[in-house]
Design a protein around this motif. Sequence first.
Motif, mmCIF file in Angstrom:
data_model
loop_
_atom_site.group_PDB
_atom_site.id
_atom_site.type_symbol
_atom_site.label_atom_id
_atom_site.label_comp_id
_atom_site.label_asym_id
_atom_site.label_seq_id
_atom_site.Cartn_x
_atom_site.Cartn_y
_atom_site.Cartn_z
ATOM 1 N N TYR B 78 -5.418 -5.568 -13.092
ATOM 2 C CA TYR B 78 -4.168 -5.059 -14.332
ATOM 3 C C TYR B 78 -2.857 -5.211 -13.531
ATOM 4 O O TYR B 78 -2.648 -4.960 -12.418
ATOM 5 C CB TYR B 78 -4.772 -3.538 -14.559
ATOM 6 C CG TYR B 78 -3.475 -2.878 -15.108
ATOM 7 C CD1 TYR B 78 -3.217 -2.988 -16.458
ATOM 8 C CD2 TYR B 78 -2.771 -1.988 -14.437
ATOM 9 C CE1 TYR B 78 -2.350 -2.363 -17.039
ATOM 10 C CE2 TYR B 78 -1.605 -1.059 -14.913
ATOM 11 C CZ TYR B 78 -1.578 -1.435 -16.529
ATOM 12 O OH TYR B 78 -0.516 -0.612 -16.920
ATOM 13 N N LEU B 79 -2.051 -5.602 -14.512
ATOM 14 C CA LEU B 79 -0.859 -5.750 -14.071
ATOM 15 C C LEU B 79 0.213 -5.062 -14.911
ATOM 16 O O LEU B 79 0.305 -5.401 -16.034
ATOM 17 C CB LEU B 79 -0.342 -7.280 -14.052
ATOM 18 C CG LEU B 79 1.110 -7.506 -13.582
ATOM 19 C CD1 LEU B 79 0.992 -7.816 -11.921
ATOM 20 C CD2 LEU B 79 1.723 -8.969 -14.026
ATOM 21 N N ALA B 84 4.214 -2.607 -8.556
ATOM 22 C CA ALA B 84 3.185 -2.078 -7.237
ATOM 23 C C ALA B 84 3.424 -2.773 -6.110
ATOM 24 O O ALA B 84 2.657 -3.317 -5.333
ATOM 25 C CB ALA B 84 1.710 -2.298 -7.902
ATOM 26 N N ILE B 85 4.708 -2.985 -5.569
ATOM 27 C CA ILE B 85 4.899 -3.353 -4.512
ATOM 28 C C ILE B 85 5.848 -2.485 -3.518
ATOM 29 O O ILE B 85 6.726 -1.775 -4.388
ATOM 30 C CB ILE B 85 5.625 -5.128 -4.429
ATOM 31 C CG1 ILE B 85 6.946 -4.925 -5.257
ATOM 32 C CG2 ILE B 85 4.696 -6.116 -5.019
ATOM 33 C CD1 ILE B 85 7.790 -6.172 -5.321
ATOM 34 N N GLU B 93 3.005 -9.041 3.159
ATOM 35 C CA GLU B 93 2.241 -7.779 3.643
ATOM 36 C C GLU B 93 1.732 -7.051 2.156
ATOM 37 O O GLU B 93 0.445 -6.505 2.220
ATOM 38 C CB GLU B 93 3.073 -6.799 4.424
ATOM 39 C CG GLU B 93 3.303 -7.248 5.733
ATOM 40 C CD GLU B 93 4.521 -6.476 6.496
ATOM 41 O OE1 GLU B 93 4.643 -6.699 7.589
ATOM 42 O OE2 GLU B 93 5.393 -6.119 5.717
ATOM 43 N N HIS B 97 -2.153 -6.168 1.435
ATOM 44 C CA HIS B 97 -2.546 -4.859 0.938
ATOM 45 C C HIS B 97 -3.292 -4.749 -0.500
ATOM 46 O O HIS B 97 -4.191 -4.053 -0.787
ATOM 47 C CB HIS B 97 -1.478 -3.779 1.102
ATOM 48 C CG HIS B 97 -1.062 -3.667 2.552
ATOM 49 N ND1 HIS B 97 -1.796 -3.127 3.555
ATOM 50 C CD2 HIS B 97 0.298 -3.600 3.025
ATOM 51 C CE1 HIS B 97 -1.311 -3.163 4.658
ATOM 52 N NE2 HIS B 97 -0.136 -3.312 4.472
ATOM 53 N N ARG B 100 -6.734 -6.011 -0.226
ATOM 54 C CA ARG B 100 -7.662 -5.218 0.404
ATOM 55 C C ARG B 100 -7.923 -4.160 -0.833
ATOM 56 O O ARG B 100 -8.930 -3.771 -0.767
ATOM 57 C CB ARG B 100 -7.107 -4.721 1.786
ATOM 58 C CG ARG B 100 -7.559 -5.641 2.635
ATOM 59 C CD ARG B 100 -7.163 -4.854 4.174
ATOM 60 N NE ARG B 100 -6.440 -5.841 4.839
ATOM 61 C CZ ARG B 100 -5.411 -6.021 5.327
ATOM 62 N NH1 ARG B 100 -4.646 -4.837 5.276
ATOM 63 N NH2 ARG B 100 -5.032 -6.907 6.306
ATOM 64 N N PHE B 101 -6.809 -3.568 -1.300
ATOM 65 C CA PHE B 101 -7.448 -2.448 -2.245
ATOM 66 C C PHE B 101 -8.250 -2.779 -3.325
ATOM 67 O O PHE B 101 -8.789 -2.192 -4.022
ATOM 68 C CB PHE B 101 -5.966 -1.761 -2.700
ATOM 69 C CG PHE B 101 -5.147 -0.924 -1.822
ATOM 70 C CD1 PHE B 101 -5.881 -0.627 -0.351
ATOM 71 C CD2 PHE B 101 -3.886 -1.116 -1.753
ATOM 72 C CE1 PHE B 101 -4.900 0.069 0.482
ATOM 73 C CE2 PHE B 101 -2.972 -0.329 -0.869
ATOM 74 C CZ PHE B 101 -3.751 0.262 0.171
ATOM 75 N N ALA B 102 -7.956 -4.062 -3.836
ATOM 76 C CA ALA B 102 -8.888 -4.465 -4.923
ATOM 77 C C ALA B 102 -10.165 -5.068 -4.423
ATOM 78 O O ALA B 102 -11.002 -5.485 -5.093
ATOM 79 C CB ALA B 102 -8.359 -5.857 -5.556
ATOM 80 N N ASP B 105 -11.220 -10.254 0.159
ATOM 81 C CA ASP B 105 -10.906 -10.491 1.541
ATOM 82 C C ASP B 105 -9.778 -11.637 1.250
ATOM 83 O O ASP B 105 -9.956 -12.366 0.341
ATOM 84 C CB ASP B 105 -11.955 -10.945 2.126
ATOM 85 C CG ASP B 105 -12.795 -9.870 2.939
ATOM 86 O OD1 ASP B 105 -11.979 -8.999 3.380
ATOM 87 O OD2 ASP B 105 -13.961 -9.963 2.739
ATOM 88 N N ARG B 143 -0.316 -12.587 -7.221
ATOM 89 C CA ARG B 143 -1.844 -12.202 -6.983
ATOM 90 C C ARG B 143 -2.639 -12.757 -8.091
ATOM 91 O O ARG B 143 -3.824 -13.327 -7.991
ATOM 92 C CB ARG B 143 -2.097 -10.654 -7.477
ATOM 93 C CG ARG B 143 -1.582 -9.764 -6.309
ATOM 94 C CD ARG B 143 -1.635 -8.446 -6.517
ATOM 95 N NE ARG B 143 -0.502 -7.730 -6.118
ATOM 96 C CZ ARG B 143 -0.100 -6.419 -6.640
ATOM 97 N NH1 ARG B 143 -0.210 -6.066 -7.703
ATOM 98 N NH2 ARG B 143 1.004 -5.834 -5.794
#
Lengths: 222, 204
Positions: B78-79, B84-85, B93, B97, B100-102, B105, B143
């Motif tokens: 979802y965008l 969300a930065i 970075e 993050h 990782r939250f999604a 790896d 992303r």
Amino acid sequence: MLKIIFSVIARDLQLAMRRQADIVSALFFFVIVVSLFPLGIGPETDLLRKLAPGVLWVAALLATMLSLPRLFADDHRDGTLEQLALSPYPLGLIVTGKTIAHWLVSGLPLALIAPILGVQFDLAADALWVLTLTILIGTPALSGIGAIGAALTLGLRGGGVLLSLLVLPLYIPVLIFGAGAVEATVSGLGGDGHLSLLAAMTTAAIGFAPWASAAALKIALE
Amino acid sequence: MLEADNLECLRGDNRLFAGLGFTLAPGELIYLQGRNGAGKTSLLRMLIGLLPPESGDIRWQGESIGKQRDEYHAALCYLGHHNAIKEELTPLENFHHAARFAGQDMDEDAALDALAQVGLAGREDLPCRYLSQGQKRRVALARLVVDRRPLWVLDEPFVALDVAAVDWLAQIISAHLQRGGMAIMTTHQAVEIPAGAVRELRIG
């Protein structure tokens, strides 16, 4: 499961390091408030010794409150909270990570500096030790309970005041047993019972509070 | 496959839409159209499970999304309006993050490559507060370059982008559709998506 908690802690600590002013200001608030009492009361050591646990604990509660409004507000404003809520991991785990990070940044420094401040109140070595221990054990409960309040008041106008009204009454048991442990030690009764209860409260707060916060966050995101 | 059935949305006392249904099959894109305030963002938030519908059902691979939250979220990208930065963190970075939250790896090379593709080469280590609005949007869009989750939900993805970036994003979405991905997005700009079955859904 643990991986997501560590990822969240790592990110929040990294963010805290980039804006150290927040950590330092809460810590200085604690130092200043505690130091004002001996200056105001004067060199009456008996009175100071009696006041010390209560003063340090009340100051610790207030210092913890300072950083609570921003616990979720920043993530909410920039959309990160949505992404966290859409993560394939349970939101409760993510909030657990945020709570632990909040404690590392706001509670742990208080515990580390408390023994130095305690000297101003002429506390004996064993009382200083117990004081540090109570703040170390008790502050995670403050972060956990505070996170519920922060989640419930997220996005509200004047949320800061409401947050204090919601959270401070819930802090009372932690305050009573935290300060009580030090008083019991000073009077020679031994603070073990108080410390056990404090540890129980912290365990319960870290275990359950994040899930309550997560439920509140889901409502805030609707 | 994503199916929405008889959805109804209330905001306060306002009924934004009712009886809305559609299916989104692999390789398809739905353009969500509607005037301001018609409920486009509300519909998207329903589809990602943040806003419970007043009535109706949303199914992913045949099962209601409420019953399979974790699996559904693992398949969903979802965008939103917000990027969300984090302003304090660098694009690299932020990228790490977010991955990782999604639950993904992320290797360093893929991240650098994605950021280079969105035109942020050389700015990977600059805190995001020094970036322009469009560049911040690009950090968020980077992303999508590496995202292989099947369902993309994009809310106004073209906002703040320049002409070249709009073309680039259209290509990325086409590639996603050609891989068998699905996408649903809102936009007020007329953007040509070169591949995939594009449909329009008008609400309000």
